[in-house]
Each structure stands twice: as structure tokens, then as C-alpha cells.
Design a protein around this motif. Structure first.
Motif, PDB file in Angstrom:
ATOM      1  N   GLN A   3     -17.817  -6.093   3.538  1.00 53.86           N
ATOM      2  CA  GLN A   3     -17.033  -6.961   4.245  1.00 53.86           C
ATOM      3  C   GLN A   3     -16.128  -5.937   5.206  1.00 53.86           C
ATOM      4  O   GLN A   3     -16.055  -4.757   5.076  1.00 53.86           O
ATOM      5  CB  GLN A   3     -15.953  -7.649   3.525  1.00 53.86           C
ATOM      6  CG  GLN A   3     -16.110  -8.688   2.686  1.00 53.86           C
ATOM      7  CD  GLN A   3     -16.883  -9.693   3.500  1.00 53.86           C
ATOM      8  OE1 GLN A   3     -16.226 -10.285   4.162  1.00 53.86           O
ATOM      9  NE2 GLN A   3     -18.158  -9.861   3.206  1.00 53.86           N
ATOM     10  N   THR A   4     -16.204  -6.423   6.591  1.00 55.54           N
ATOM     11  CA  THR A   4     -15.541  -5.481   7.698  1.00 55.54           C
ATOM     12  C   THR A   4     -14.213  -5.549   7.485  1.00 55.54           C
ATOM     13  O   THR A   4     -13.422  -6.413   7.157  1.00 55.54           O
ATOM     14  CB  THR A   4     -15.925  -6.089   8.846  1.00 55.54           C
ATOM     15  OG1 THR A   4     -17.563  -6.497   8.805  1.00 55.54           O
ATOM     16  CG2 THR A   4     -15.742  -5.463  10.101  1.00 55.54           C
ATOM     17  N   THR A   8     -12.084  -1.969  11.742  1.00 57.23           N
ATOM     18  CA  THR A   8     -13.558  -1.781  12.163  1.00 57.23           C
ATOM     19  C   THR A   8     -13.784  -3.180  13.131  1.00 57.23           C
ATOM     20  O   THR A   8     -14.449  -3.076  13.901  1.00 57.23           O
ATOM     21  CB  THR A   8     -14.582  -1.873  11.068  1.00 57.23           C
ATOM     22  OG1 THR A   8     -14.369  -0.934  10.042  1.00 57.23           O
ATOM     23  CG2 THR A   8     -16.039  -1.765  11.461  1.00 57.23           C
ATOM     24  N   THR A   9     -13.380  -4.451  12.865  1.00 54.47           N
ATOM     25  CA  THR A   9     -13.314  -5.574  13.490  1.00 54.47           C
ATOM     26  C   THR A   9     -13.010  -4.962  14.832  1.00 54.47           C
ATOM     27  O   THR A   9     -13.482  -5.704  15.859  1.00 54.47           O
ATOM     28  CB  THR A   9     -12.641  -6.788  12.933  1.00 54.47           C
ATOM     29  OG1 THR A   9     -13.268  -7.040  11.380  1.00 54.47           O
ATOM     30  CG2 THR A   9     -12.722  -7.875  13.438  1.00 54.47           C
ATOM     31  N   ILE A  12     -15.020  -3.007  17.151  1.00 56.72           N
ATOM     32  CA  ILE A  12     -16.188  -3.957  17.675  1.00 56.72           C
ATOM     33  C   ILE A  12     -15.802  -4.735  18.606  1.00 56.72           C
ATOM     34  O   ILE A  12     -16.482  -4.757  19.712  1.00 56.72           O
ATOM     35  CB  ILE A  12     -16.931  -4.597  16.516  1.00 56.72           C
ATOM     36  CG1 ILE A  12     -17.677  -3.678  15.403  1.00 56.72           C
ATOM     37  CG2 ILE A  12     -18.137  -5.474  16.946  1.00 56.72           C
ATOM     38  CD1 ILE A  12     -18.105  -4.384  14.207  1.00 56.72           C
ATOM     39  N   THR A  43     -22.817  -9.415  20.605  1.00 57.99           N
ATOM     40  CA  THR A  43     -22.827  -9.652  19.190  1.00 57.99           C
ATOM     41  C   THR A  43     -21.643  -9.778  18.523  1.00 57.99           C
ATOM     42  O   THR A  43     -21.266  -9.769  17.476  1.00 57.99           O
ATOM     43  CB  THR A  43     -23.519  -8.041  18.377  1.00 57.99           C
ATOM     44  OG1 THR A  43     -22.267  -7.188  18.942  1.00 57.99           O
ATOM     45  CG2 THR A  43     -24.700  -7.751  19.088  1.00 57.99           C
ATOM     46  N   VAL A  44     -20.673 -10.656  19.114  1.00 58.02           N
ATOM     47  CA  VAL A  44     -19.409 -11.160  18.607  1.00 58.02           C
ATOM     48  C   VAL A  44     -19.593 -12.641  18.782  1.00 58.02           C
ATOM     49  O   VAL A  44     -19.749 -13.292  20.006  1.00 58.02           O
ATOM     50  CB  VAL A  44     -18.253 -10.594  19.253  1.00 58.02           C
ATOM     51  CG1 VAL A  44     -16.929 -11.346  18.816  1.00 58.02           C
ATOM     52  CG2 VAL A  44     -18.200  -9.133  18.973  1.00 58.02           C
ATOM     53  N   LYS A  62     -23.882 -16.220   8.961  1.00 51.23           N
ATOM     54  CA  LYS A  62     -23.680 -14.940   8.178  1.00 51.23           C
ATOM     55  C   LYS A  62     -25.028 -14.557   7.579  1.00 51.23           C
ATOM     56  O   LYS A  62     -25.390 -13.444   7.509  1.00 51.23           O
ATOM     57  CB  LYS A  62     -22.569 -15.184   7.276  1.00 51.23           C
ATOM     58  CG  LYS A  62     -22.185 -13.955   6.453  1.00 51.23           C
ATOM     59  CD  LYS A  62     -21.317 -13.096   7.340  1.00 51.23           C
ATOM     60  CE  LYS A  62     -20.521 -11.972   6.358  1.00 51.23           C
ATOM     61  NZ  LYS A  62     -19.733 -11.105   7.284  1.00 51.23           N
ATOM     62  N   SER A  67     -24.820  -8.065   9.375  1.00 48.48           N
ATOM     63  CA  SER A  67     -23.857  -7.275   9.794  1.00 48.48           C
ATOM     64  C   SER A  67     -24.492  -7.267  11.411  1.00 48.48           C
ATOM     65  O   SER A  67     -23.666  -6.354  12.145  1.00 48.48           O
ATOM     66  CB  SER A  67     -23.766  -5.986   9.097  1.00 48.48           C
ATOM     67  OG  SER A  67     -25.374  -5.483   9.150  1.00 48.48           O
ATOM     68  N   LEU A  70     -20.962 -10.150  14.476  1.00 56.13           N
ATOM     69  CA  LEU A  70     -19.468 -10.288  14.170  1.00 56.13           C
ATOM     70  C   LEU A  70     -18.824 -11.563  14.218  1.00 56.13           C
ATOM     71  O   LEU A  70     -18.654 -12.104  15.515  1.00 56.13           O
ATOM     72  CB  LEU A  70     -18.504  -9.128  14.841  1.00 56.13           C
ATOM     73  CG  LEU A  70     -16.895  -9.268  14.232  1.00 56.13           C
ATOM     74  CD1 LEU A  70     -16.864  -8.547  13.016  1.00 56.13           C
ATOM     75  CD2 LEU A  70     -16.057  -8.379  15.239  1.00 56.13           C
ATOM     76  N   GLU A  91     -14.647 -12.916  10.048  1.00 57.13           N
ATOM     77  CA  GLU A  91     -13.842 -11.555  10.008  1.00 57.13           C
ATOM     78  C   GLU A  91     -12.644 -11.479  10.826  1.00 57.13           C
ATOM     79  O   GLU A  91     -11.903 -10.521  10.718  1.00 57.13           O
ATOM     80  CB  GLU A  91     -14.835 -10.316  10.361  1.00 57.13           C
ATOM     81  CG  GLU A  91     -16.278 -10.178   9.497  1.00 57.13           C
ATOM     82  CD  GLU A  91     -15.724  -9.753   8.024  1.00 57.13           C
ATOM     83  OE1 GLU A  91     -14.771  -9.217   7.742  1.00 57.13           O
ATOM     84  OE2 GLU A  91     -16.996  -9.748   7.494  1.00 57.13           O
ATOM     85  N   LYS A 111      -8.377  -9.463   6.991  1.00 62.56           N
ATOM     86  CA  LYS A 111      -9.312  -9.761   8.295  1.00 62.56           C
ATOM     87  C   LYS A 111      -8.008  -9.599   9.343  1.00 62.56           C
ATOM     88  O   LYS A 111      -7.047  -9.392   9.466  1.00 62.56           O
ATOM     89  CB  LYS A 111      -9.512 -11.091   8.104  1.00 62.56           C
ATOM     90  CG  LYS A 111     -10.585 -11.360   6.880  1.00 62.56           C
ATOM     91  CD  LYS A 111     -11.733 -10.506   6.597  1.00 62.56           C
ATOM     92  CE  LYS A 111     -12.441 -10.662   5.500  1.00 62.56           C
ATOM     93  NZ  LYS A 111     -13.391  -9.589   5.271  1.00 62.56           N
TER      94      LYS A 111
END
Length: 221
Positions: A3-4, A8-9, A12, A43-44, A62, A67, A70, A91, A111
Motif C-alpha cells: 500500500q502507498t 508517497t501519494t 506522486i 498515472t493518477v 487496482k 502500482s 495511483l 490511496e 491515506k
């Protein structure tokens, strides 16, 4: 897949600079949009609770992308919705309005929390309730980038994500006004392009957004 973390989220989201808001009418349409955006380097994605079977769609995305994408959930207004979308793979959790119980559930799960607010009072209340970012919505109705800049004058420590009225024409101005990222709707998440069988339009728009953001000085993005 691990899990992120919220940190990290955040990295990104700020690196990509965009949170495309997906309000698809079907799972097939949603998958096609996501595929086209990934092809363009974005990629989000934020899957809103207004999408039919949004929880199932989050799980499918998912499973399909892991990964590489996001995932976040949007239009989340209850603690139960927040928990369900987190369980499905979200996330980050986005709301159009401020719900302390949604922030609490999001933070408890480690999160990223992005509640919506508009006025100075709402924005600082969201921040103090534990928001990682505050979504300024509907930003364009209040004047767009100049309004964002006005909010940051007394609160320069806030991390704001304008949503509503973000287009290729306004994107740079929002970042220059202090936005940490941009919530983008129909200008990028072009459902008509999918229906017309021209997903490449979304891919081209995704690339165009990323080019605008990458062309800005480093201190503005």
C-alpha cells in the motif's frame, strides 16, 4: 502490491501535477479513459462515487494496473464511503465539501485526504481538521487563479488543488498562482472522445497538460 503511504501519494500527485476526475457512465468507458490517459503519461485518476458501481470499478482498476496507476476516490461524503473506497484500493480520498469524519477515516487508514472547501474559513477549517490538501471547488466560479492566489496570501502554508475551470488555457496560471496540483475534469477526461472511438484525443490532451507543467520553472511546480 504494498500500500502507498500518504507521503508517497503526495509525491506522486505533485510530480504528475494532475488529478483527472473520472465521471464515466460505465465501467467500459472508464477503463478506456484510464488506458488513454496512461498512454499520455498521466498515472493518477480519481474515480467519483457518481460512477455506477464505483467500488467495483476501483477494484478492477487496482487489479488491472496495480502500482502503475495511483487511484483515488471522489465525491466521498460519508465515513462509510471513505472506508469502502480505501478497501477497494483508493490511496487518496477527495470530497467536494468538508466532512471531518471522512478526513478522520482517511487518516486512520494512512491515506491522503483532499476535502473540498471554498471560502477562507472553510479552507483553514479543512486544514485544521487534518486535510493533506484542500480542493478549492468550484474555483472558476470565484475567479479562478486570482482567487487561489488571494487565498494563499494569508495562508501561504496551505496545499491547494483547484478544481472546476481547469483547462489547457488556464493550467499554467493556476500553478503560477500557487496550486500544488490541478483537478481536471471534462477537458481531459473526455467521455465524448471514447464514445466517438477516438481515445487518442485524451492521450494527446494528457501529453499537452504534462508539457505545460514541465515547461514551468521548477519553483512553480
Amino acid at each position: 502490491m504494498p500500500q502507498t503511504s500518504a507521503d508517497t501519494t503526495a509525491e506522486i500527485i505533485e510530480r504528475v501535477g494532475l488529478i483527472p476526475v473520472l465521471r464515466a457512465r460505465s465501467a467500459a468507458q472508464a477503463h478506456a479513459v484510464v488506458q488513454a490517459m496512461i498512454a499520455g503519461g498521466v498515472t493518477v485518476v480519481e474515480v467519483t462515487m457518481t460512477v455506477p458501481n464505483a467500488i467495483d470499478l476501483l477494484k478492477e482498476l487496482k487489479q488491472e494496473y496495480g502500482s502503475r496507476v495511483l487511484l483515488g476516490s471522489g465525491t466521498v461524503t460519508t465515513a462509510a464511503e471513505a472506508q469502502a473506497t480505501i478497501n477497494a484500493g483508493a490511496e487518496f480520498i477527495v470530497s467536494p465539501s468538508l466532512h471531518p469524519e471522512v478526513i478522520q477515516v482517511t487518516k486512520t487508514n494512512g491515506k491522503l485526504s483532499v476535502p473540498g472547501a471554498l471560502t477562507p474559513t472553510e479552507v483553514i477549517t479543512a486544514h485544521r481538521a487534518g486535510a493533506n490538501y484542500v480542493k478549492i471547488f468550484p474555483c472558476s466560479a470565484m475567479g479562478g487563479a486570482p482567487y487561489l492566489k488571494s487565498l494563499l496570501a494569508p495562508f501561504p502554508f496551505l496545499k491547494l488543488i483547484p478544481t472546476g475551470g481547469v483547462t489547457l488555457d488556464t493550467a499554467a496560471r493556476f500553478i503560477q498562482a500557487g496550486a500544488r496540483a490541478l483537478g481536471v475534469g471534462a477537458d481531459l477526461v473526455n467521455l465524448a472522445a471514447i464514445d466517438a472511438g477516438t481515445p487518442e484525443k485524451i492521450t494527446e490532451t494528457a501529453r499537452a497538460y504534462l508539457k505545460i507543467l514541465s515547461d514551468l520553472p521548477a519553483n512553480q511546480h
